[in-house]
Write a protein that holds these residues in place. Structure first.
Motif, short mmCIF file in Angstrom:
data_model
loop_
_atom_site.label_atom_id
_atom_site.label_comp_id
_atom_site.label_asym_id
_atom_site.label_seq_id
_atom_site.Cartn_x
_atom_site.Cartn_y
_atom_site.Cartn_z
N TYR A 1 45.26 -7.61 63.02
CA TYR A 1 44.03 -7.62 62.22
C TYR A 1 42.93 -6.80 62.89
CZ TYR A 1 42.03 -10.99 65.56
OH TYR A 1 41.57 -11.60 66.70
N THR A 2 41.94 -6.43 62.08
CA THR A 2 40.76 -5.71 62.59
C THR A 2 39.51 -6.39 62.05
OG1 THR A 2 40.76 -4.18 60.70
CG2 THR A 2 41.96 -3.49 62.70
N LYS B 1 38.21 -0.97 60.04
CA LYS B 1 39.34 -0.03 60.03
C LYS B 1 40.62 -0.73 59.58
CE LYS B 1 37.55 2.95 63.73
NZ LYS B 1 37.83 3.56 65.06
N GLU B 2 41.58 0.09 59.18
CA GLU B 2 42.88 -0.45 58.81
C GLU B 2 43.64 -0.88 60.06
OE1 GLU B 2 44.75 -0.75 55.68
OE2 GLU B 2 42.62 -0.83 55.15
N ASP C 1 46.52 -1.23 62.72
CA ASP C 1 47.67 -0.40 63.09
C ASP C 1 48.41 -1.08 64.23
OD1 ASP C 1 46.23 0.13 65.45
OD2 ASP C 1 45.48 2.05 64.72
N ARG D 1 40.56 -7.51 58.12
CA ARG D 1 41.74 -6.97 57.45
C ARG D 1 43.00 -7.34 58.23
NH1 ARG D 1 38.05 -2.42 56.49
NH2 ARG D 1 37.76 -2.23 54.22
N LYS E 1 47.45 -7.08 58.40
CA LYS E 1 48.70 -6.46 58.00
C LYS E 1 49.84 -7.08 58.81
CE LYS E 1 47.76 -1.70 56.45
NZ LYS E 1 48.03 -0.26 56.74
N ARG F 1 51.18 -4.19 52.90
CA ARG F 1 49.88 -3.82 52.36
C ARG F 1 48.80 -4.60 53.11
NH1 ARG F 1 52.24 -5.15 47.62
NH2 ARG F 1 50.70 -6.82 47.28
N THR F 2 47.59 -4.10 53.06
CA THR F 2 46.46 -4.75 53.74
C THR F 2 45.94 -5.91 52.90
OG1 THR F 2 45.82 -2.66 54.74
CG2 THR F 2 44.15 -4.38 54.68
N GLU G 1 42.56 -8.27 52.74
CA GLU G 1 41.18 -8.27 53.21
C GLU G 1 40.47 -9.54 52.82
OE1 GLU G 1 37.39 -5.84 51.68
OE2 GLU G 1 38.85 -4.55 52.72
#
Length: 226
Positions: free
Chosen positions: A182-183, A187-188, A190, A207, A209, A219-220, A222
């Protein structure tokens, strides 16, 4: 050969989401649908309608049931993938896997205890035990194999489930073994993002993933934590 749309049509979308590929005219088919299919007791097998809403088992009262003679005519079960919208092998593998593992379990294994248990409460308890074992085997062993066999398969990675409650955000995943990252900086996520282990208390947009062993992600998802 049994291949009903509600459990065995792999061209149906995994879940009700605009971003999820596949059809939905016959319902949604994830790995659980072929797993809990009971070939000789379809009424007990039917849990939800085409939109995923719970079915009242009372609607099947008085309906004709499969006879022993009829059951003797069942040669097996089959999963189907209508491919008019499948344009490449990656999409084919996405639609088939990991659903195919649920089909294999039901096609090759004997009837589980939960399928023949008459008491509804006990049957559900046995099912949850079997499902827990199954998803752990799939997520921690079988998907890892699929990451390497034949150069790796493009199976679907489920999106994390997240919920904000009392100032923290909790996340889980359908298939244990996949890593949730998560972030909190917009940002997405990674492969270098924080690994989710405990509920997150950071405020703002968070976010999430899920990642496999090769670094492929879902998919993300949120959520805003206020």
């Amino acid at each position: 050969v049994l291949s009903g749309v509600s459990n065995m049509y792999f061209d149906m979308a995994y879940m009700k989401s605009f971003e999820e590929p596949g059809f939905y005219w016959g319902g949604f088919v994830d790995i659980d649908k072929p797993f809990y299919f009971i070939p000789e007791n379809y009424y007990k097998n039917a849990k939800v309608d085409e939109l995923g809403n719970p079915l009242n088992p009372e609607i099947f009262k008085g309906k004709d049931k499969l006879t022993a003679y009829g059951a003797a005519n069942i040669a097996g079960v089959q999963g189907l993938l209508w491919s008019e919208t499948v344009k490449n092998s990656a999409r084919m593998e996405y639609m088939m896997l990991p659903k195919f593992l649920g089909l294999a379990e039901r096609a090759w294994a004997k009837d589980p205890q939960w399928a023949v248990e008459k008491d509804a409460g006990r049957s559900e308890e046995l099912y949850q035990q079997a499902w827990n074992t199954f998803v752990n085997v799939v997520g921690k062993r079988e998907l890892v194999r699929l990451d390497h066999y034949n150069g790796g398969y493009q199976y679907r990675i489920p999106t994390p489930g997240v919920i904000a409650d009392n100032g923290t955000v909790s996340a889980n995943i359908q298939l244990p073994g996949l890593v949730i990252r998560y972030t909190t900086n917009g940002k997405e996520p990674d492969g270098k993002s924080k690994v989710y282990t405990v509920p997150v208390s950071d405020k703002g947009v968070i976010r999430f993933k899920a990642f496999d062993t090769r670094g492929r992600s879902s998919r993300t998802v949120e959520v805003v934590n206020k």
